[in-house]
Design a protein around this motif. Sequence first.
Motif, PDB file in Angstrom:
ATOM      1  N   ALA A  37       0.813  -1.222   0.000  1.00 44.90           N
ATOM      2  CA  ALA A  37       0.000   0.000   0.000  1.00 44.90           C
ATOM      3  C   ALA A  37       0.846   1.271   0.000  1.00 44.90           C
ATOM      4  CB  ALA A  37      -0.949  -0.003   1.188  1.00 44.90           C
ATOM      5  N   GLU A  38       1.924   1.277   0.772  1.00 42.97           N
ATOM      6  CA  GLU A  38       2.763   2.468   0.842  1.00 42.97           C
ATOM      7  C   GLU A  38       4.143   2.146   0.311  1.00 42.97           C
ATOM      8  OE1 GLU A  38       2.778   4.977   4.252  1.00 42.97           O
ATOM      9  OE2 GLU A  38       0.711   4.485   4.749  1.00 42.97           O
ATOM     10  N   VAL A  39       4.653   3.031  -0.540  1.00 47.64           N
ATOM     11  CA  VAL A  39       5.952   2.806  -1.157  1.00 47.64           C
ATOM     12  C   VAL A  39       6.921   3.917  -0.775  1.00 47.64           C
ATOM     13  CG1 VAL A  39       5.077   1.435  -3.060  1.00 47.64           C
ATOM     14  CG2 VAL A  39       5.138   3.897  -3.293  1.00 47.64           C
ATOM     15  N   HIS A  40       8.191   3.532  -0.672  1.00 46.76           N
ATOM     16  CA  HIS A  40       9.250   4.454  -0.274  1.00 46.76           C
ATOM     17  C   HIS A  40      10.526   4.106  -1.042  1.00 46.76           C
ATOM     18  CE1 HIS A  40       6.703   5.445   3.187  1.00 46.76           C
ATOM     19  NE2 HIS A  40       6.547   4.139   3.327  1.00 46.76           N
ATOM     20  N   GLY A  41      11.472   5.006  -1.045  1.00 47.97           N
ATOM     21  CA  GLY A  41      12.805   4.747  -1.576  1.00 47.97           C
ATOM     22  C   GLY A  41      12.823   4.278  -3.011  1.00 47.97           C
ATOM     23  N   ALA A  42      13.619   3.219  -3.264  1.00 48.76           N
ATOM     24  CA  ALA A  42      13.783   2.692  -4.617  1.00 48.76           C
ATOM     25  C   ALA A  42      12.461   2.197  -5.186  1.00 48.76           C
ATOM     26  CB  ALA A  42      14.820   1.577  -4.620  1.00 48.76           C
ATOM     27  N   THR A  43      11.623   1.616  -4.341  1.00 53.50           N
ATOM     28  CA  THR A  43      10.328   1.131  -4.810  1.00 53.50           C
ATOM     29  C   THR A  43       9.461   2.299  -5.258  1.00 53.50           C
ATOM     30  OG1 THR A  43      10.480  -0.769  -3.333  1.00 53.50           O
ATOM     31  CG2 THR A  43       8.312  -0.273  -4.236  1.00 53.50           C
ATOM     32  N   LEU A  44       9.534   3.419  -4.555  1.00 54.54           N
ATOM     33  CA  LEU A  44       8.774   4.603  -4.961  1.00 54.54           C
ATOM     34  C   LEU A  44       9.209   5.056  -6.354  1.00 54.54           C
ATOM     35  CD1 LEU A  44       6.807   6.925  -4.553  1.00 54.54           C
ATOM     36  CD2 LEU A  44       8.583   8.117  -3.254  1.00 54.54           C
ATOM     37  N   ALA A  45      10.497   5.058  -6.608  1.00 56.84           N
ATOM     38  CA  ALA A  45      10.995   5.454  -7.932  1.00 56.84           C
ATOM     39  C   ALA A  45      10.469   4.519  -9.014  1.00 56.84           C
ATOM     40  CB  ALA A  45      12.519   5.489  -7.935  1.00 56.84           C
ATOM     41  N   GLU A  46      10.426   3.220  -8.723  1.00 56.93           N
ATOM     42  CA  GLU A  46       9.898   2.240  -9.679  1.00 56.93           C
ATOM     43  C   GLU A  46       8.408   2.477  -9.926  1.00 56.93           C
ATOM     44  OE1 GLU A  46      10.799  -1.534  -7.926  1.00 56.93           O
ATOM     45  OE2 GLU A  46      12.912  -1.429  -8.463  1.00 56.93           O
ATOM     46  N   VAL A  47       7.664   2.733  -8.848  1.00 53.05           N
ATOM     47  CA  VAL A  47       6.223   2.964  -8.976  1.00 53.05           C
ATOM     48  C   VAL A  47       5.955   4.265  -9.738  1.00 53.05           C
ATOM     49  CG1 VAL A  47       4.104   3.445  -7.686  1.00 53.05           C
ATOM     50  CG2 VAL A  47       5.578   1.554  -7.000  1.00 53.05           C
ATOM     51  N   GLN A  48       6.762   5.281  -9.503  1.00 52.42           N
ATOM     52  CA  GLN A  48       6.604   6.531 -10.244  1.00 52.42           C
ATOM     53  C   GLN A  48       6.828   6.304 -11.739  1.00 52.42           C
ATOM     54  OE1 GLN A  48       9.415   8.779  -7.852  1.00 52.42           O
ATOM     55  NE2 GLN A  48       7.746  10.066  -7.043  1.00 52.42           N
ATOM     56  N   ALA A  49       7.811   5.475 -12.081  1.00 54.35           N
ATOM     57  CA  ALA A  49       8.056   5.147 -13.485  1.00 54.35           C
ATOM     58  C   ALA A  49       6.875   4.377 -14.062  1.00 54.35           C
ATOM     59  CB  ALA A  49       9.344   4.338 -13.624  1.00 54.35           C
ATOM     60  N   LEU A  61      -0.626   7.925  -7.431  1.00 54.09           N
ATOM     61  CA  LEU A  61       0.094   8.042  -6.164  1.00 54.09           C
ATOM     62  C   LEU A  61      -0.505   9.177  -5.366  1.00 54.09           C
ATOM     63  CD1 LEU A  61       3.730   7.671  -7.457  1.00 54.09           C
ATOM     64  CD2 LEU A  61       2.645   6.180  -5.795  1.00 54.09           C
ATOM     65  N   ALA A  62      -0.574   9.000  -4.060  1.00 55.06           N
ATOM     66  CA  ALA A  62      -1.110  10.041  -3.187  1.00 55.06           C
ATOM     67  C   ALA A  62      -0.406   9.991  -1.850  1.00 55.06           C
ATOM     68  CB  ALA A  62      -2.609   9.849  -2.995  1.00 55.06           C
ATOM     69  N   GLU A  63      -0.347  11.135  -1.226  1.00 55.89           N
ATOM     70  CA  GLU A  63       0.196  11.198   0.132  1.00 55.89           C
ATOM     71  C   GLU A  63      -0.732  10.416   1.059  1.00 55.89           C
ATOM     72  OE1 GLU A  63       2.992  12.473   1.350  1.00 55.89           O
ATOM     73  OE2 GLU A  63       3.648  13.291  -0.569  1.00 55.89           O
ATOM     74  N   SER A  68      -5.868   8.772   9.006  1.00 54.80           N
ATOM     75  CA  SER A  68      -6.052   7.323   9.043  1.00 54.80           C
ATOM     76  C   SER A  68      -4.913   6.659   9.800  1.00 54.80           C
ATOM     77  CB  SER A  68      -6.154   6.744   7.632  1.00 54.80           C
ATOM     78  OG  SER A  68      -4.955   6.899   6.937  1.00 54.80           O
ATOM     79  N   SER A  69      -3.678   7.194   9.714  1.00 54.62           N
ATOM     80  CA  SER A  69      -2.582   6.588  10.459  1.00 54.62           C
ATOM     81  C   SER A  69      -2.724   6.886  11.956  1.00 54.62           C
ATOM     82  CB  SER A  69      -1.225   7.084   9.930  1.00 54.62           C
ATOM     83  OG  SER A  69      -1.120   8.483  10.094  1.00 54.62           O
ATOM     84  N   ALA A  70      -3.310   8.012  12.306  1.00 55.14           N
ATOM     85  CA  ALA A  70      -3.539   8.334  13.713  1.00 55.14           C
ATOM     86  C   ALA A  70      -4.567   7.380  14.313  1.00 55.14           C
ATOM     87  CB  ALA A  70      -3.992   9.776  13.873  1.00 55.14           C
ATOM     88  N   GLU A  71      -5.574   7.014  13.506  1.00 51.84           N
ATOM     89  CA  GLU A  71      -6.597   6.088  13.989  1.00 51.84           C
ATOM     90  C   GLU A  71      -6.037   4.694  14.187  1.00 51.84           C
ATOM     91  OE1 GLU A  71      -9.769   6.168  11.180  1.00 51.84           O
ATOM     92  OE2 GLU A  71     -10.176   8.294  11.493  1.00 51.84           O
TER      93      GLU A  71
END
Length: 73
Positions: A37-49, A61-63, A68-71
């Motif tokens: 569900a959430e992507v970061h780093g190298a995976t984020l770059a791949e998902v952006q591509a 992609l969305a912030e 929801s994370s507080a809940e």
Amino acid sequence: MRVFVDQIKCTGHGVCEELAPDAFLIEDDGIARVLIAEVHGATLAEVQAACAQCPTQAITLAEPDPSSSAENA
């Protein structure tokens, strides 16, 4: 960042799975599914591509929603 696939727009070209195999899987029905569900780093770059090259523009992609994370904390 959170990643989403519009199940209506997706036609299963497989570009996303090829560019970001850790994030997407084309299921037997020919539609891409998000594996994480959430992507970061190298995976984020791949998902952006994958998002940029998706022929049907089915990937977004969305912030993450901070409420929801507080809940869930």
